[in-house]
Design a protein around this motif. Structure first.
Motif, short mmCIF file in Angstrom:
data_model
loop_
_atom_site.label_atom_id
_atom_site.label_comp_id
_atom_site.label_asym_id
_atom_site.label_seq_id
_atom_site.Cartn_x
_atom_site.Cartn_y
_atom_site.Cartn_z
N ALA A 165 2.95 5.85 2.68
CA ALA A 165 3.17 6.97 1.76
C ALA A 165 4.60 7.01 1.24
N GLN A 166 5.54 6.45 1.99
CA GLN A 166 6.95 6.47 1.62
C GLN A 166 7.38 5.20 0.89
N SER A 167 6.47 4.26 0.70
CA SER A 167 6.86 2.94 0.20
C SER A 167 6.48 2.68 -1.25
N HIS A 168 6.02 3.69 -1.97
CA HIS A 168 5.70 3.50 -3.38
C HIS A 168 6.95 3.09 -4.15
N GLY A 169 6.82 2.06 -4.94
CA GLY A 169 7.95 1.53 -5.68
C GLY A 169 8.73 0.47 -4.93
N LEU A 170 8.43 0.30 -3.65
CA LEU A 170 9.12 -0.70 -2.84
C LEU A 170 8.26 -1.95 -2.64
N ILE A 171 6.94 -1.75 -2.51
CA ILE A 171 5.99 -2.84 -2.29
C ILE A 171 4.70 -2.48 -3.01
N ASP A 172 3.75 -3.39 -3.00
CA ASP A 172 2.40 -3.10 -3.49
C ASP A 172 1.68 -2.32 -2.40
N VAL A 173 1.73 -1.00 -2.51
CA VAL A 173 1.20 -0.15 -1.44
C VAL A 173 -0.31 -0.32 -1.28
N GLN A 174 -1.02 -0.47 -2.39
CA GLN A 174 -2.47 -0.63 -2.31
C GLN A 174 -2.84 -1.89 -1.53
N ALA A 175 -2.17 -2.99 -1.82
CA ALA A 175 -2.45 -4.23 -1.10
C ALA A 175 -2.06 -4.11 0.37
#
Length: 298
Positions: A165-175
């Motif tokens: 939830a805190q990693s949006h914009g840092l990695i491909d969160v969905q993957a």
């Protein structure tokens, strides 16, 4: 100059503090040169003392049992391992301006390996596997359990979800979320506990001339799931070397899946936490997540 802080409620640590601690408790060493060690580590601040020692101070207080464990077990295990591990020389006591136990160890030469920059990654993978194999083969009679080395993937699900939830914009969160759901399908550990380091990250490995020269930071040492040391394969090794590592240790599918899940959740938790305060460590975490996603074809 004070050590930059990485955590809330972290102690104020500086060269002046270390000098006071040495003068008060180990005056025989108080006049030796003292230099802060720049390290990606997140648990301890390090100061090189003279040429042959290092002062290791917890950033946040640690249970004295952890320090007791290192002082008891490291000298016993060291002669049985193929590369050096830290040798505890003495321990310091808490004071009014530093409320934690601390230790002085022998200095080990080397530098931390950089993912993607190993000159001979398959050879390094074989050396790392040999260290783990030797450690996990040792007699566990009387050995302390490793709390970090006994964490199940299910136990870590809440931490993984919070990190995603805190990693949006840092990695491909969905993957990453998809990879984590796959990881949760791994068979639970139900085998015999073995000796594990339980914190094998690039910052806890030293190399010289491209070869593994030492393994450091043994605070999580104890008995646990062997997969808790195999997860290092995704934080430092490229794919072809990862297979050398797996074959050398004869890791079965379920254990490999569990180790990959551990690599993912550890990296997921570290990335948003350290992105501002320790960007080098966060970048290693980001690379680990990417390695897992590529391994999963995501």
């Amino acid at each position: 100059m004070s050590v930059p802080k990485l955590h809330a409620n972290e102690f104020d640590i500086s060269g002046a503090l270390v000098e006071r601690l040495l003068a008060g408790q180990f005056p025989q060493w108080a006049g030796l040169p003292l230099r802060r060690v720049l390290s990606p580590g997140t648990v301890h601040a390090l100061y090189r003392l003279g040429n042959d020692m290092v002062v290791r101070l917890p950033r946040i207080g640690v249970d004295t049992a952890e320090i007791d464990k290192e002082h008891e077990w490291l000298p016993r295990l060291a002669p049985l391992l193929p590369v050096p591990i830290p040798t505890p020389l003495t321990r310091g006591e808490p004071t009014s301006d530093y409320p934690s136990s601390w230790s002085i160890y022998s200095w080990l030469d080397g530098e931390n390996p950089v993912p993607g920059q190993l000159p001979d990654a398959p050879a390094f993978a074989a050396q790392l596997a040999a260290f783990i194999a030797a450690l996990q083969s040792l007699d566990t009679h009387g050995a302390p359990p490793s709390s970090r080395g006994r964490r199940s993937l299910a136990d870590l699900d809440t931490a993984a979800q919070e990190a995603l939830a805190q990693s949006h914009g840092l990695i491909d969160v969905q993957a990453a979320a998809q990879a984590w759901q796959r990881a949760l399908l791994a068979p639970a550990w139900n085998g015999q506990a073995v000796w594990v380091h339980a914190d094998l990250l690039p910052g806890n490995l030293l190399i010289q001339n491209g070869r593994l020269s030492a393994v450091i930071d043994m605070g999580s040492l104890g008995t646990g799931d062997p997969a808790s040391d195999f997860n290092v394969a995704w934080s430092i090794l490229p794919p072809e070397a990862r297979q050398v590592f797996r074959q050398a240790l004869n890791i079965d599918d379920g254990t490999w899946q569990r180790a990959r899940g551990l690599a993912l959740v550890i990296a997921l938790s570290a990335l948003p936490y350290y992105i501002q305060t320790n960007p080098a460590f966060a970048e290693i975490a980001r690379g680990t997540v990417q390695a897992v996603l590529e391994d999963e074809g995501l």
